[in-house]
Write a protein that holds these residues in place. Structure first.
Motif, PDB file in Angstrom:
ATOM      1  N   ALA A  59       0.832  -1.203   0.000  1.00  0.00           N
ATOM      2  CA  ALA A  59       0.000   0.000   0.000  1.00  0.00           C
ATOM      3  C   ALA A  59       0.868   1.254   0.000  1.00  0.00           C
ATOM      4  CB  ALA A  59      -0.936  -0.010   1.201  1.00  0.00           C
ATOM      5  N   VAL A  60       1.936   1.259   0.773  1.00  0.00           N
ATOM      6  CA  VAL A  60       2.841   2.406   0.806  1.00  0.00           C
ATOM      7  C   VAL A  60       3.498   2.601  -0.557  1.00  0.00           C
ATOM      8  CG1 VAL A  60       5.029   3.244   1.778  1.00  0.00           C
ATOM      9  CG2 VAL A  60       3.259   2.333   3.271  1.00  0.00           C
ATOM     10  N   VAL A  61       3.923   1.522  -1.198  1.00  0.00           N
ATOM     11  CA  VAL A  61       4.559   1.613  -2.510  1.00  0.00           C
ATOM     12  C   VAL A  61       3.575   2.155  -3.549  1.00  0.00           C
ATOM     13  CG1 VAL A  61       5.534   0.226  -4.397  1.00  0.00           C
ATOM     14  CG2 VAL A  61       6.280  -0.149  -2.053  1.00  0.00           C
ATOM     15  N   VAL A  62       2.333   1.702  -3.515  1.00  0.00           N
ATOM     16  CA  VAL A  62       1.328   2.173  -4.467  1.00  0.00           C
ATOM     17  C   VAL A  62       1.036   3.655  -4.266  1.00  0.00           C
ATOM     18  CG1 VAL A  62      -1.110   1.971  -5.098  1.00  0.00           C
ATOM     19  CG2 VAL A  62       0.279  -0.079  -4.879  1.00  0.00           C
ATOM     20  N   VAL A  63       0.882   4.083  -3.018  1.00  0.00           N
ATOM     21  CA  VAL A  63       0.596   5.499  -2.739  1.00  0.00           C
ATOM     22  C   VAL A  63       1.771   6.378  -3.160  1.00  0.00           C
ATOM     23  CG1 VAL A  63       0.263   7.155  -0.864  1.00  0.00           C
ATOM     24  CG2 VAL A  63      -1.091   5.074  -0.948  1.00  0.00           C
ATOM     25  N   LEU A  64       2.988   5.945  -2.892  1.00  0.00           N
ATOM     26  CA  LEU A  64       4.145   6.727  -3.325  1.00  0.00           C
ATOM     27  C   LEU A  64       4.220   6.809  -4.849  1.00  0.00           C
ATOM     28  CD1 LEU A  64       6.917   5.602  -0.816  1.00  0.00           C
ATOM     29  CD2 LEU A  64       5.754   7.804  -0.935  1.00  0.00           C
ATOM     30  N   GLY A  65       3.862   5.746  -5.528  1.00  0.00           N
ATOM     31  CA  GLY A  65       3.819   5.768  -6.988  1.00  0.00           C
ATOM     32  C   GLY A  65       2.767   6.729  -7.516  1.00  0.00           C
TER      33      GLY A  65
END
Length: 79
Positions: free
Chosen positions: A36-42
């Motif tokens: 989830a953190v990786v998706v939001v940062l993307g």
């Protein structure tokens, strides 16, 4: 807390079922939080690259600048 103890008296060397299940759930929670953190940062990266973040900030700030400097100062100093 999972300690990795073997089932008492079984002699088969199998893990205790609730400890094995707990570690699986913990792994799933940590993995999903990381993804989830990786998706939001993307998403933030793409929004910043495309200029959408700057556009939203400009639109949000323009309510004070269109009314003049006195209204802008009242708005800024009022908070």
């Amino acid at each position: 807390m999972a300690t990795g103890r073997l089932r008492a008296g079984a002699g088969t060397g199998r893990w205790v079922a609730d400890e094995k299940g707990q570690s699986t759930v913990e792994y799933l929670l940590v993995l999903s939080a990381f993804l989830a953190v990786v998706v939001v940062l993307g998403l933030l990266w793409h929004a910043g690259r495309d200029g959408a973040l700057v556009g939203e900030a400009t639109r949000a700030a323009s309510h004070g600048t269109a009314q003049g400097e006195v209204a802008l100062l009242k708005d800024v100093l009022g908070y």
